[in-house]
Design an enzyme around this catalytic site. Sequence first.
Site, PDB file in Angstrom:
ATOM      1  N   ASP A  49      -1.393  77.625  58.333  1.00  0.00           N
ATOM      2  CA  ASP A  49      -0.292  78.587  58.457  1.00  0.00           C
ATOM      3  C   ASP A  49       0.294  78.860  57.070  1.00  0.00           C
ATOM      4  O   ASP A  49       0.122  78.068  56.148  1.00  0.00           O
ATOM      5  CB  ASP A  49       0.829  78.003  59.337  1.00  0.00           C
ATOM      6  N   GLN A 103       0.661  87.088  54.532  1.00  0.00           N
ATOM      7  CA  GLN A 103       1.800  87.840  55.069  1.00  0.00           C
ATOM      8  C   GLN A 103       1.906  89.242  54.460  1.00  0.00           C
ATOM      9  O   GLN A 103       2.023  89.390  53.237  1.00  0.00           O
ATOM     10  CB  GLN A 103       3.078  87.053  54.765  1.00  0.00           C
ATOM     11  N   ARG A 143      -6.041  85.303  58.555  1.00  0.00           N
ATOM     12  CA  ARG A 143      -5.165  85.849  59.600  1.00  0.00           C
ATOM     13  C   ARG A 143      -4.074  86.668  58.925  1.00  0.00           C
ATOM     14  O   ARG A 143      -3.303  86.145  58.126  1.00  0.00           O
ATOM     15  CB  ARG A 143      -4.529  84.697  60.386  1.00  0.00           C
ATOM     16  N   LYS A 203       2.693  89.845  59.871  1.00  0.00           N
ATOM     17  CA  LYS A 203       3.701  90.651  59.162  1.00  0.00           C
ATOM     18  C   LYS A 203       4.581  89.769  58.280  1.00  0.00           C
ATOM     19  O   LYS A 203       5.090  90.214  57.264  1.00  0.00           O
ATOM     20  CB  LYS A 203       4.551  91.417  60.175  1.00  0.00           C
ATOM     21  N   GLY A 204       4.758  88.504  58.666  1.00  0.00           N
ATOM     22  CA  GLY A 204       5.580  87.585  57.868  1.00  0.00           C
ATOM     23  C   GLY A 204       6.844  87.218  58.615  1.00  0.00           C
ATOM     24  O   GLY A 204       7.599  88.099  59.040  1.00  0.00           O
ATOM     25  N   ALA A 205       7.076  85.923  58.774  1.00  0.00           N
ATOM     26  CA  ALA A 205       8.188  85.450  59.605  1.00  0.00           C
ATOM     27  C   ALA A 205       9.392  84.989  58.791  1.00  0.00           C
ATOM     28  O   ALA A 205      10.413  84.627  59.363  1.00  0.00           O
ATOM     29  CB  ALA A 205       7.693  84.307  60.487  1.00  0.00           C
ATOM     30  N   LYS A 246      11.244  97.279  58.025  1.00  0.00           N
ATOM     31  CA  LYS A 246      10.201  97.123  59.041  1.00  0.00           C
ATOM     32  C   LYS A 246       9.071  98.149  58.872  1.00  0.00           C
ATOM     33  O   LYS A 246       7.889  97.805  58.932  1.00  0.00           O
ATOM     34  CB  LYS A 246      10.864  97.296  60.418  1.00  0.00           C
ATOM     35  N   HIS A 291       1.484  90.914  67.788  1.00  0.00           N
ATOM     36  CA  HIS A 291       1.627  91.352  69.182  1.00  0.00           C
ATOM     37  C   HIS A 291       1.743  92.860  69.268  1.00  0.00           C
ATOM     38  O   HIS A 291       1.897  93.407  70.347  1.00  0.00           O
ATOM     39  CB  HIS A 291       2.891  90.714  69.798  1.00  0.00           C
ATOM     40  N   ARG A 295      13.969  79.525  68.621  1.00  0.00           N
ATOM     41  CA  ARG A 295      13.609  80.704  67.798  1.00  0.00           C
ATOM     42  C   ARG A 295      12.990  81.792  68.653  1.00  0.00           C
ATOM     43  O   ARG A 295      13.327  82.960  68.561  1.00  0.00           O
ATOM     44  CB  ARG A 295      12.596  80.299  66.715  1.00  0.00           C
ATOM     45  N   ARG A 296      12.046  81.388  69.508  1.00  0.00           N
ATOM     46  CA  ARG A 296      11.355  82.371  70.378  1.00  0.00           C
ATOM     47  C   ARG A 296      12.356  83.040  71.321  1.00  0.00           C
ATOM     48  O   ARG A 296      12.324  84.241  71.520  1.00  0.00           O
ATOM     49  CB  ARG A 296      10.286  81.691  71.233  1.00  0.00           C
TER      50      ARG A 296
HETATM   51  P1  FAD Z   1       6.775  92.947  65.725  1.00  0.00           P
HETATM   52  O1  FAD Z   1       6.738  93.733  64.466  1.00  0.00           O
HETATM   53  O2  FAD Z   1       7.820  91.896  65.872  1.00  0.00           O
HETATM   54  O3  FAD Z   1       6.863  93.929  66.943  1.00  0.00           O
HETATM   55  C1  FAD Z   1       6.006  95.059  67.040  1.00  0.00           C
HETATM   56  C2  FAD Z   1       5.728  95.383  68.481  1.00  0.00           C
HETATM   57  O4  FAD Z   1       4.967  94.295  69.091  1.00  0.00           O
HETATM   58  C3  FAD Z   1       6.970  95.515  69.343  1.00  0.00           C
HETATM   59  O5  FAD Z   1       7.530  96.805  69.232  1.00  0.00           O
HETATM   60  C4  FAD Z   1       6.403  95.214  70.728  1.00  0.00           C
HETATM   61  O6  FAD Z   1       5.698  96.339  71.215  1.00  0.00           O
HETATM   62  C5  FAD Z   1       5.393  94.112  70.453  1.00  0.00           C
HETATM   63  N1  FAD Z   1       6.037  92.784  70.578  1.00  0.00           N
HETATM   64  C6  FAD Z   1       6.381  91.949  69.577  1.00  0.00           C
HETATM   65  N2  FAD Z   1       6.939  90.820  70.061  1.00  0.00           N
HETATM   66  C7  FAD Z   1       6.996  90.960  71.394  1.00  0.00           C
HETATM   67  C8  FAD Z   1       7.475  90.147  72.461  1.00  0.00           C
HETATM   68  N3  FAD Z   1       8.064  88.960  72.242  1.00  0.00           N
HETATM   69  N4  FAD Z   1       7.344  90.590  73.724  1.00  0.00           N
HETATM   70  C9  FAD Z   1       6.766  91.787  73.985  1.00  0.00           C
HETATM   71  N5  FAD Z   1       6.293  92.622  72.998  1.00  0.00           N
HETATM   72  C10 FAD Z   1       6.401  92.209  71.737  1.00  0.00           C
HETATM   73  N6  FAD Z   1       4.229  84.220  60.317  1.00  0.00           N
HETATM   74  C11 FAD Z   1       4.200  83.586  59.140  1.00  0.00           C
HETATM   75  O7  FAD Z   1       5.006  83.889  58.249  1.00  0.00           O
HETATM   76  N7  FAD Z   1       3.293  82.577  58.911  1.00  0.00           N
HETATM   77  C12 FAD Z   1       2.355  82.218  59.836  1.00  0.00           C
HETATM   78  O8  FAD Z   1       1.547  81.305  59.597  1.00  0.00           O
HETATM   79  C13 FAD Z   1       2.343  82.913  61.083  1.00  0.00           C
HETATM   80  N8  FAD Z   1       1.414  82.631  62.019  1.00  0.00           N
HETATM   81  C14 FAD Z   1       1.358  83.393  63.145  1.00  0.00           C
HETATM   82  C15 FAD Z   1       0.331  83.190  64.051  1.00  0.00           C
HETATM   83  C16 FAD Z   1       0.195  84.011  65.155  1.00  0.00           C
HETATM   84  C17 FAD Z   1      -0.935  83.798  66.110  1.00  0.00           C
HETATM   85  C18 FAD Z   1       1.142  85.068  65.366  1.00  0.00           C
HETATM   86  C19 FAD Z   1       1.015  85.988  66.540  1.00  0.00           C
HETATM   87  C20 FAD Z   1       2.180  85.246  64.492  1.00  0.00           C
HETATM   88  C21 FAD Z   1       2.321  84.427  63.385  1.00  0.00           C
HETATM   89  N9  FAD Z   1       3.355  84.609  62.479  1.00  0.00           N
HETATM   90  C22 FAD Z   1       3.332  83.920  61.292  1.00  0.00           C
HETATM   91  C23 FAD Z   1       4.535  85.461  62.819  1.00  0.00           C
HETATM   92  C24 FAD Z   1       4.430  86.874  62.257  1.00  0.00           C
HETATM   93  O9  FAD Z   1       4.601  86.853  60.852  1.00  0.00           O
HETATM   94  C25 FAD Z   1       5.489  87.808  62.867  1.00  0.00           C
HETATM   95  O10 FAD Z   1       6.767  87.341  62.515  1.00  0.00           O
HETATM   96  C26 FAD Z   1       5.459  87.921  64.365  1.00  0.00           C
HETATM   97  O11 FAD Z   1       4.138  87.927  64.853  1.00  0.00           O
HETATM   98  C27 FAD Z   1       6.148  89.232  64.799  1.00  0.00           C
HETATM   99  O12 FAD Z   1       5.440  90.353  64.353  1.00  0.00           O
HETATM  100  P2  FAD Z   1       4.462  91.208  65.314  1.00  0.00           P
HETATM  101  O13 FAD Z   1       3.419  91.842  64.455  1.00  0.00           O
HETATM  102  O14 FAD Z   1       3.910  90.322  66.371  1.00  0.00           O
HETATM  103  O15 FAD Z   1       5.338  92.300  66.042  1.00  0.00           O
END
Ligand code: FAD
Length: 279
Positions: free
Chosen positions: A107, A137, A158, A161-163, A175, A202, A260-261
């Site tokens: 990660d 990220q 992988r 977008k970055g958390a 965004k 997602h 967090r979730r």
């Molecule tokens: P967002 O930009 O949050 O949302 C875009 C769209 O996706 C929304 O409009 C909606 O349509 C859909 N969506 C998003 N969330 C939901 C929900 N809860 N329910 C329903 N629809 C939803 N980040 C790191 O910094 N380091 C890591 O190592 C890391 N590992 C990850 C591993 C995995 C498998 C995943 C999935 C994420 C990881 N992340 C990690 C987190 C990532 O950086 C994002 O913060 C997080 O995935 C939110 O971005 P997004 O692209 O999913 O969607």
Amino acid sequence: MIPPIASNFVAGETPAEAVEHAESLNARGVAAILNLLGEHYEQRPPADEDAAAYEALVRDIAKSGVDACISVKPSQIGLDVGEDVFAENLADIVEVADDHGVFTWVDMEDHETTDATLDAYEDLTTEYGGGVGVCIQANLKRTEEDLERLAALPGKVRLVKGAYDEPSSIAYTRKERVNEAYRDYLEFMFREFEGGVAVGSHDPEMIAYARDLHDEYGTDYEVQMLMGVRDDAQFDLAADDVDVYQYVPYGGRWFSYFYRRAMERKENLLFALRAVLGR
Ligand code: FAD
């Protein structure tokens, strides 16, 4: 025991529960990425303990025959103690995982850890000729350069977008700008990468774009999503012949992850409240 309210996002407290959850995913065509919850250890003993727990997990995965890999956080296995501690623990985990045919993901945490994480990844993926993957990220401005470096290596990457909240001097904070970068980097990865691309998102738009890029370039890819987030979409994609991995957290330190979730989206909070109210 994990209360039902949290069990939507966390598989359980034990490795056996994590493997059992992976088996149930496999039955529906989805593979698992198992993650033992834990981060930011400032002392060596807990970091070594979690590294040993990952090695035991890898043996459990191999013994059960389940379709699962692992994902490790650098600060969980010693990065806050020292880069050498992290590199040593990661090398031990990858050695055992490779012996057992289990893939290891690393990660990515905040920007202060990027160099150490990529350096350790480069050493190991080169030594093992793949079998290791790293997260990168899209919000970080440096990622364009990092991707050039990663394209020359075996192993998988992988893209997320970055958390982490990063300063605007080094990261895109809007965004829309992060989404634009995500698309650009995805296109670069499908065009240039041979080891395979993992779409860690997602976002239906990004997943649709990845499918278009796959049609255009033929590059192997997989979609990775978190447990409890768009589960139905995960199963639908798998039924449509897309390789799907669900990131499955487990372990005793589940509360802060669950919190967090639950807080990040209104829908998750409502789901949690409905579970409490039993409706
Ligand atoms: P967002 O930009 O949050 O949302 C875009 C769209 O996706 C929304 O409009 C909606 O349509 C859909 N969506 C998003 N969330 C939901 C929900 N809860 N329910 C329903 N629809 C939803 N980040 C790191 O910094 N380091 C890591 O190592 C890391 N590992 C990850 C591993 C995995 C498998 C995943 C999935 C994420 C990881 N992340 C990690 C987190 C990532 O950086 C994002 O913060 C997080 O995935 C939110 O971005 P997004 O692209 O999913 O969607």
